[in-house]
Design an enzyme around this catalytic site. Sequence first.
Site, PDB file in Angstrom:
ATOM      1  N   PHE A 149      58.786  61.816  62.583  1.00  0.00           N
ATOM      2  CA  PHE A 149      58.774  60.351  62.699  1.00  0.00           C
ATOM      3  C   PHE A 149      57.893  59.674  61.653  1.00  0.00           C
ATOM      4  O   PHE A 149      58.017  58.481  61.419  1.00  0.00           O
ATOM      5  CB  PHE A 149      58.280  59.947  64.106  1.00  0.00           C
ATOM      6  CG  PHE A 149      56.783  60.111  64.286  1.00  0.00           C
ATOM      7  CD1 PHE A 149      55.897  59.160  63.793  1.00  0.00           C
ATOM      8  CD2 PHE A 149      56.254  61.225  64.921  1.00  0.00           C
ATOM      9  CE1 PHE A 149      54.513  59.318  63.942  1.00  0.00           C
ATOM     10  CE2 PHE A 149      54.890  61.396  65.068  1.00  0.00           C
ATOM     11  CZ  PHE A 149      54.019  60.438  64.568  1.00  0.00           C
ATOM     12  N   LYS A 173      69.391  65.119  60.601  1.00  0.00           N
ATOM     13  CA  LYS A 173      68.975  64.847  61.986  1.00  0.00           C
ATOM     14  C   LYS A 173      67.574  64.252  61.900  1.00  0.00           C
ATOM     15  O   LYS A 173      66.578  64.961  61.887  1.00  0.00           O
ATOM     16  CB  LYS A 173      68.965  66.160  62.784  1.00  0.00           C
ATOM     17  CG  LYS A 173      69.147  65.999  64.270  1.00  0.00           C
ATOM     18  CD  LYS A 173      68.096  65.150  64.950  1.00  0.00           C
ATOM     19  CE  LYS A 173      66.769  65.839  65.164  1.00  0.00           C
ATOM     20  NZ  LYS A 173      65.747  64.931  65.755  1.00  0.00           N
ATOM     21  N   GLU A 176      64.213  61.205  66.446  1.00  0.00           N
ATOM     22  CA  GLU A 176      64.823  60.254  67.391  1.00  0.00           C
ATOM     23  C   GLU A 176      63.907  59.043  67.612  1.00  0.00           C
ATOM     24  O   GLU A 176      64.326  58.045  68.185  1.00  0.00           O
ATOM     25  CB  GLU A 176      65.147  60.962  68.718  1.00  0.00           C
ATOM     26  CG  GLU A 176      63.957  61.486  69.514  1.00  0.00           C
ATOM     27  CD  GLU A 176      63.459  62.855  69.039  1.00  0.00           C
ATOM     28  OE1 GLU A 176      63.573  63.170  67.845  1.00  0.00           O
ATOM     29  OE2 GLU A 176      62.922  63.595  69.882  1.00  0.00           O
ATOM     30  N   SER A 226      56.038  69.399  63.284  1.00  0.00           N
ATOM     31  CA  SER A 226      54.826  70.086  63.740  1.00  0.00           C
ATOM     32  C   SER A 226      54.993  71.613  63.602  1.00  0.00           C
ATOM     33  O   SER A 226      56.117  72.119  63.578  1.00  0.00           O
ATOM     34  CB  SER A 226      54.563  69.716  65.202  1.00  0.00           C
ATOM     35  OG  SER A 226      55.682  70.077  65.975  1.00  0.00           O
ATOM     36  N   CYS A 281      50.968  64.100  57.202  1.00  0.00           N
ATOM     37  CA  CYS A 281      50.648  65.532  57.179  1.00  0.00           C
ATOM     38  C   CYS A 281      49.592  65.796  56.122  1.00  0.00           C
ATOM     39  O   CYS A 281      48.968  66.844  56.113  1.00  0.00           O
ATOM     40  CB  CYS A 281      51.890  66.354  56.904  1.00  0.00           C
ATOM     41  SG  CYS A 281      52.492  66.103  55.251  1.00  0.00           S
ATOM     42  N   GLU A 380      45.445  70.121  65.017  1.00  0.00           N
ATOM     43  CA  GLU A 380      45.919  68.882  64.393  1.00  0.00           C
ATOM     44  C   GLU A 380      46.010  67.797  65.461  1.00  0.00           C
ATOM     45  O   GLU A 380      46.710  67.961  66.462  1.00  0.00           O
ATOM     46  CB  GLU A 380      47.310  69.094  63.773  1.00  0.00           C
ATOM     47  CG  GLU A 380      47.817  67.846  63.084  1.00  0.00           C
ATOM     48  CD  GLU A 380      49.243  67.993  62.551  1.00  0.00           C
ATOM     49  OE1 GLU A 380      50.102  68.515  63.279  1.00  0.00           O
ATOM     50  OE2 GLU A 380      49.485  67.566  61.417  1.00  0.00           O
TER      51      GLU A 380
END
Length: 487
Positions: A149, A173, A176, A226, A281, A380
Site C-alpha cells: 500500500f 494485483k 487492496e 512485508s 521500506c 519493523e
Amino acid sequence: MTKVPILIGEHWLHPDAAQAGPVHNPATGEVIGRVPLCGPAEVDQAVAVALQAFTAWGSTPPPKRARVLFRYRELLEVHFEEISRLIATENGKTLDEARGDLRRGVEVVEFACGIAHLAKGEHLPRLAEEVDGLTMREPLGVCAGITPFNFPAMVPMWMYPLAIACGNTFVLKPSEKVPLTANRLAELFREAGLPPGVLNVVHGGREVVDALCTHPAVRAISFVGSSPVARHVYTTACAHGKRVQSAGGAKNVLVVLPDADPEPTIRAVMGSAFGCAGQRCMAGSLLLGVGKAADPLREQLLAAMDQLPLGDPLTEPRTGMGPVIDGRARDRLFGAVAEAGEQGLEITRDGRRGLPEQGFFVGPTLLDHTATQHRVFTEELFGPVLALLRPTSLEEAIAQTNQLPYGNAATLFTESGTAARQFALQVECGMVGINLGVPAPMALFAFSGWDQSFYGDLHVQGMEGVMFYTRQKTVLSRWAGGFRHFF
Ligand code: NAD
C-alpha cells in the site's frame, strides 16, 4: 462512493465477488470506495487474456513497443497532478510525497523506453572455426506483480512498465488498500495505445495472490510487501516453477558521527524517519548517535519534531506529515510504543498525544536508550517511530547494524571519507547511503535489499529488472564449409 472495477483485456468489470473491502481516505477515516476481493476465477480470466495477448505483443519489435511507452510517459505528465492527488487521497501521504511517488515511477517508464538498446544480446564471430555465437533475450510470457500500500504508483511501476517493454504481458494485483491509483495508471497505459490484454488488473488479498503464485501459465512473479508474505510468495511461486523476485520489509539504520554537518543531517534524518509517516521500506527507524553525537542529535531532533504539523494532505496545505494507512496500523503502533515504555525505553516524544480528531494519525515518536535486545530494534514497525541507540564507536555501530535480520539500507552521516569508506565496505546490507537519508536507487540501478529484505536473486529495476523479465537464448551457427563437430 467508488465501486472499484478490475481490468480484464479491454473491459473494466465488476466481478460478482462474494466480498468487497473498504478503501479509506486515511486522513478522514471516511470510506471512499469498495474494492472487490477477487479469487481464482478472476485470476484465470486475467491470465487467459494475458496469454492470448502475448502472442502478438511478444513478437512486436521492441522499438514499436517503446513508442507506446513514450506516449504513456507523456500522458503521465499530463495527468501528473491528478494522479498525485489520487495517491494522497487513498494513501494519506502529503502531496509532495505523492508527487515523489509518481515521479520515481515515471522514471522507470523513461528507463523502459530504452528497451531496444537494453534488451540487446551479445555476438562473438569465430567462436570456433567457422562458428559464430550470439545471444538474444526473449520475453517470458505472462508475468504478475503483487504490490504493497505504501507506494501506490512507484512500486507497481517498478514492475509492469519494464515487464511489458520486454515483451511480456502482465497481471497486476495492487494492494487492496490503494486500488484507485493502480486502475488510473492502467487506464492511461491503454489510452497510450497498449493493446488489450497486455496489462490486466485484479484486486483482492491472499486468495488472488495464491492463485497467481500457483497458476500454471504465469511465468514470473514480482512481489513487494512485508517479509512474512514475501517469504510465502517466494516459496509458493518457486515451488510452482516460476522465477520470483520478492522484496520484504526492513529495519534501516541511520548512523551519525560527531563530525556530521548538523543542519543537513537533521533534515535528512527527519525526512527519512517521518517522511510518508514512516511507511517507507527505506525509512530510517534506528538512529545510532555515535559517542558525543547522541545528545545534540536528540535535542535538535526534538526541536524539528515540534515543527512537523500533522494534518489532512488535501485540505491543509501546511501538512508536514499525513496519517498512517488505517486504524489497525495506528493501533499496532500505539501498542508498540506502550510496550517500549514498559520495557524501560524512554518515550522522549510520544506520538500518541495531541492528534487530529479524525483520521488514522500517529505523531512523530522518539524512543531513547534503545538496546539491541529490545523489540523495536529488530521488528519493523512501519510508522513514524524512531529508536535512538548510543554506540561508542563507528565499529560498534557497524556491528549493531550487522546484527539485524534485514539487509535493506544503512546510511552514515560524516565529513570523513575514511569513515565513509569503512562503513560502505563493512556494513552488511544491499543499499548504503553516505549523507543521504533515503539511499533508494533510482530507476537506473537495482533496488538491492539482502537477507529478510529480499528473496530471489534478480532485483527490481535497472538491468537486473531487464534480466528478470527476459530469458537468454544462445545461437551457434556454422555457415561455411561442410558439417563437422567442432568440440
Ligand atoms: P503486505 O505484505 O501486508 O501486503 C503486500 C501485498 O501482499 C498486498 O498486495 C496484499 O494484498 C498481499 N498480502 C497480504 N497478506 C497476504 C498473505 N497472507 N498472503 C498472500 N498475500 C498477502 O504489505 P503492506 O502492509 O501492504 O506494505 C508494507 C510492507 O511492504 C512493509 O513491510 C514494507 O517494508 C514493505 N515494502 C518493501 C519494499 C521493498 O522494496 N523492500 C518496498 C515497499 C514496501
